[in-house]
Design a protein around this motif. Structure first.
Motif, PDB file in Angstrom:
ATOM      1  N   UNK A 211       0.828  -1.207   0.000  1.00 38.03           N
ATOM      2  CA  UNK A 211       0.000   0.000   0.000  1.00 38.03           C
ATOM      3  C   UNK A 211       0.864   1.259   0.000  1.00 38.03           C
ATOM      4  N   UNK A 212       1.966   1.218   0.758  1.00 35.16           N
ATOM      5  CA  UNK A 212       2.876   2.373   0.789  1.00 35.16           C
ATOM      6  C   UNK A 212       3.518   2.581  -0.586  1.00 35.16           C
ATOM      7  N   UNK A 213       3.836   1.487  -1.254  1.00 32.54           N
ATOM      8  CA  UNK A 213       4.371   1.577  -2.620  1.00 32.54           C
ATOM      9  C   UNK A 213       3.328   2.192  -3.548  1.00 32.54           C
ATOM     10  N   UNK A 214       2.100   1.711  -3.466  1.00 29.75           N
ATOM     11  CA  UNK A 214       1.024   2.220  -4.329  1.00 29.75           C
ATOM     12  C   UNK A 214       0.821   3.729  -4.132  1.00 29.75           C
ATOM     13  N   UNK A 215       0.923   4.177  -2.900  1.00 30.51           N
ATOM     14  CA  UNK A 215       0.628   5.580  -2.577  1.00 30.51           C
ATOM     15  C   UNK A 215       1.831   6.501  -2.753  1.00 30.51           C
ATOM     16  N   UNK A 216       3.007   5.930  -3.026  1.00 31.07           N
ATOM     17  CA  UNK A 216       4.215   6.755  -3.128  1.00 31.07           C
ATOM     18  C   UNK A 216       4.676   7.248  -1.780  1.00 31.07           C
ATOM     19  N   UNK A 217       4.711   6.338  -0.812  1.00 31.16           N
ATOM     20  CA  UNK A 217       5.133   6.697   0.554  1.00 31.16           C
ATOM     21  C   UNK A 217       6.167   5.711   1.097  1.00 31.16           C
ATOM     22  N   UNK A 218       7.126   5.335   0.243  1.00 30.90           N
ATOM     23  CA  UNK A 218       8.135   4.348   0.643  1.00 30.90           C
ATOM     24  C   UNK A 218       9.346   4.978   1.314  1.00 30.90           C
ATOM     25  N   UNK A 219       9.500   6.310   1.211  1.00 34.24           N
ATOM     26  CA  UNK A 219      10.698   6.969   1.727  1.00 34.24           C
ATOM     27  C   UNK A 219      11.858   6.933   0.739  1.00 34.24           C
ATOM     28  N   UNK A 220      11.618   6.362  -0.425  1.00 33.82           N
ATOM     29  CA  UNK A 220      12.616   6.402  -1.515  1.00 33.82           C
ATOM     30  C   UNK A 220      12.080   7.365  -2.578  1.00 33.82           C
ATOM     31  N   UNK A 221      12.685   8.562  -2.682  1.00 33.72           N
ATOM     32  CA  UNK A 221      12.067   9.628  -3.493  1.00 33.72           C
ATOM     33  C   UNK A 221      11.794   9.280  -4.945  1.00 33.72           C
ATOM     34  N   UNK A 222      12.714   8.573  -5.612  1.00 29.69           N
ATOM     35  CA  UNK A 222      12.484   8.277  -7.029  1.00 29.69           C
ATOM     36  C   UNK A 222      11.273   7.350  -7.189  1.00 29.69           C
ATOM     37  N   UNK A 223      11.166   6.375  -6.301  1.00 32.46           N
ATOM     38  CA  UNK A 223      10.029   5.444  -6.325  1.00 32.46           C
ATOM     39  C   UNK A 223       8.736   6.207  -6.058  1.00 32.46           C
ATOM     40  N   UNK A 224       8.752   7.043  -5.026  1.00 33.97           N
ATOM     41  CA  UNK A 224       7.534   7.747  -4.628  1.00 33.97           C
ATOM     42  C   UNK A 224       7.085   8.761  -5.685  1.00 33.97           C
ATOM     43  N   UNK A 225       8.043   9.450  -6.296  1.00 37.94           N
ATOM     44  CA  UNK A 225       7.679  10.410  -7.339  1.00 37.94           C
ATOM     45  C   UNK A 225       7.002   9.695  -8.502  1.00 37.94           C
ATOM     46  N   UNK A 226       7.545   8.538  -8.877  1.00 38.53           N
ATOM     47  CA  UNK A 226       6.962   7.781  -9.976  1.00 38.53           C
ATOM     48  C   UNK A 226       5.549   7.327  -9.688  1.00 38.53           C
ATOM     49  N   UNK A 227       5.331   6.810  -8.493  1.00 41.26           N
ATOM     50  CA  UNK A 227       3.994   6.316  -8.149  1.00 41.26           C
ATOM     51  C   UNK A 227       2.989   7.458  -8.044  1.00 41.26           C
ATOM     52  N   UNK A 228       3.438   8.600  -7.545  1.00 38.55           N
ATOM     53  CA  UNK A 228       2.529   9.752  -7.457  1.00 38.55           C
ATOM     54  C   UNK A 228       2.191  10.295  -8.848  1.00 38.55           C
ATOM     55  N   UNK A 229       3.190  10.288  -9.739  1.00 40.48           N
ATOM     56  CA  UNK A 229       2.921  10.694 -11.125  1.00 40.48           C
ATOM     57  C   UNK A 229       1.887   9.766 -11.751  1.00 40.48           C
ATOM     58  N   UNK A 230       2.056   8.468 -11.528  1.00 42.22           N
ATOM     59  CA  UNK A 230       1.117   7.489 -12.090  1.00 42.22           C
ATOM     60  C   UNK A 230      -0.288   7.710 -11.551  1.00 42.22           C
ATOM     61  N   UNK A 231      -0.402   7.867 -10.238  1.00 41.74           N
ATOM     62  CA  UNK A 231      -1.728   8.010  -9.627  1.00 41.74           C
ATOM     63  C   UNK A 231      -2.423   9.298 -10.064  1.00 41.74           C
ATOM     64  N   UNK A 232      -1.640  10.344 -10.302  1.00 44.63           N
ATOM     65  CA  UNK A 232      -2.237  11.635 -10.641  1.00 44.63           C
ATOM     66  C   UNK A 232      -2.535  11.779 -12.128  1.00 44.63           C
ATOM     67  N   UNK A 233      -1.714  11.150 -12.969  1.00 39.78           N
ATOM     68  CA  UNK A 233      -1.810  11.427 -14.408  1.00 39.78           C
ATOM     69  C   UNK A 233      -2.084  10.208 -15.282  1.00 39.78           C
TER      70      UNK A 233
END
Length: 428
Positions: A292-314
């Motif tokens: 769930x943290x991976x899905x939401x972009x909340x892993x604490x690894x910025x590159x991973x989180x930025x990618x997941x947030x981009x996916x969820x938003x766009x």
């Protein structure tokens, strides 16, 4: 009367199946079916359904300009065709090939139904340059490594004349009819707030693709995926554009797409099972909280989180970042690649089953032409290579470097060592 069935070819120009339908001796009824079997699995504001509808509206506008129209239905294809055949004398149904397992099963059932009704079912190759067994080894077996496939693809292409099928010049053969053009609300959907970026296949983008494509902050990808996925553009035109460039990198990406399509054709089991069977022995941890943290972009690894947030938003994620987030899920979190593949399937505008499965299996090490399992991306080192100024990351993580941003959910070194132990135990 004949019928042309639009599916993954949502355009009037250079459409092979439509060209053959309009070249026949009969008038043609053009139809599209919103397949409720597929729609029932999607949210009511799915951006891909909105995109499909917008492409249908473009077709309708073009047809109405010459006094014609498109018929749009909602139901299962079998139900819709049963109704059409009951109401009309249909000789032939034309459409273009679809290669995914669901589509193959659907078309097989329809073909049997049409045979019972003495109706021909004619399908054409439209969404690829080479399909099925067009590009195989000399002994007739499929390639499972990209580079030799690519070389053979290019050899075959040099011997092939790229034809433009002028379906757009034959639209006067479309019959007048009284069927409806359904609205989004008629099929139980609403417009998505996610906007699809228009594709860019300019010479500047293609010529510089190799130099720019790995840096997400530069935003130098083509955004062509969804247009190819639904046939809103002609693959023949896209390849012709790519061929004109001295740099082959963009063409190679189009060949990758066909490589994964022929893999799925020859090995349809790979949608659920590893191409390399021993990889199905991996003891995944499948921690739902970490997932769930991976899905939401909340892993604490910025590159991973930025990618997941981009996916969820766009509904989009930069290709380099897709590799980073996929590797992280499988290798750092020891979560089954199928979980990630399924999540991407719900979110990606350009979701293409063959490429998605192929790339996820690549990341997990379980697929054709896969990265060896001991190759594990270090998500922090990837920042230094591909987003050293943090321009992409800060766009999606405004709280970076604040107390609001979470600590890493796993330690890279420990996760890497655990991954190597787990993989080695399974695959040796």
């Amino acid at each position: 009367m004949n019928i042309f069935w639009f599916r993954r070819d949502l355009r009037l120009e250079d459409n092979v199946g439509l060209f053959h339908a309009l070249s026949s001796d009969e008038d043609v009824l053009p139809i599209f079916i919103f397949d409720e079997t597929i729609l029932s699995q999607l949210p009511k504001d799915d951006a891909r359904v909105t995109f499909i509808y917008q492409q249908l509206e473009k077709i309708q506008t073009q047809l109405q300009a010459i006094g014609k129209s498109l018929a749009v239905f909602h139901g299962t294809p079998l139900e819709v065709f049963a109704k059409l055949i009951d109401e009309n004398k249909v000789k032939t149904v034309y459409t273009n090939h679809d290669y995914e397992p669901y589509a193959r099963k659907r078309d097989l059932e329809l073909n049997l139904f049409f045979k019972e009704k003495n109706i021909e079912f004619k399908t054409s190759k439209d969404q690829v340059i080479f399909e099925k067994s067009d590009v195989v080894k000399d002994d007739g077996t499929p390639y499972v490594v990209y580079t030799p496939f690519s070389n053979k693809w290019k050899d075959n292409f040099r011997k092939t004349k790229l034809i433009h099928y002028k379906s757009e010049d034959l639209l006067n053969k479309i019959t007048l009819h009284s069927y409806s053009f359904l609205s989004l609300s008629d099929i139980g959907f609403e417009s998505s707030k996610i906007k699809v970026t228009h594709y860019d296949i300019s010479n500047a983008l293609i010529d510089n693709y190799e130099a720019t494509r790995n840096f997400p902050a530069m935003n130098k990808t083509s955004y062509l995926g969804i247009y190819l996925r639904f046939g809103a553009v002609s693959i023949r035109k896209m390849v012709a554009n790519a061929i004109q460039s001295k740099n082959e990198t963009f063409l190679k990406e189009l060949i990758w797409r066909e490589f994964f399509m022929q893999i799925l054709w020859h090995f349809p089991h790979t949608i659920n099972s590893s191409f390399r069977p021993k990889y199905d022995e991996i003891k995944w941890e499948n921690n739902e909280v970490l997932f769930q943290k991976w899905c939401e972009g909340k892993t604490g690894y910025p590159f991973v989180d930025a990618g997941m947030r981009e996916l969820n938003a766009t509904g989009h994620m930069h290709n380099r970042v897709r590799m980073i987030v996929a590797s992280f899920l499988c290798k750092h979190l020891l979560i089954d690649w199928r979980w990630g593949e399924t999540y991407f399937a719900t979110k990606l505008l350009d979701y293409e089953q063959s490429s998605n499965v192929g790339n996820w299996q690549w990341a997990a090490g379980s697929g054709v032409d896969a990265a060896p399992y001991f190759r594990i991306f270090n998500p922090t080192e990837q920042i230094k290579k591909f987003d050293k100024d943090l321009a992409y990351i800060k766009k999606w993580i405004p709280e970076l470097n604040s107390l609001e941003y979470p600590n890493p959910i796993v330690d890279h070194k420990e996760a890497r060592e655990k991954c190597l132990r787990v993989y080695k135990a399974a695959v040796g």
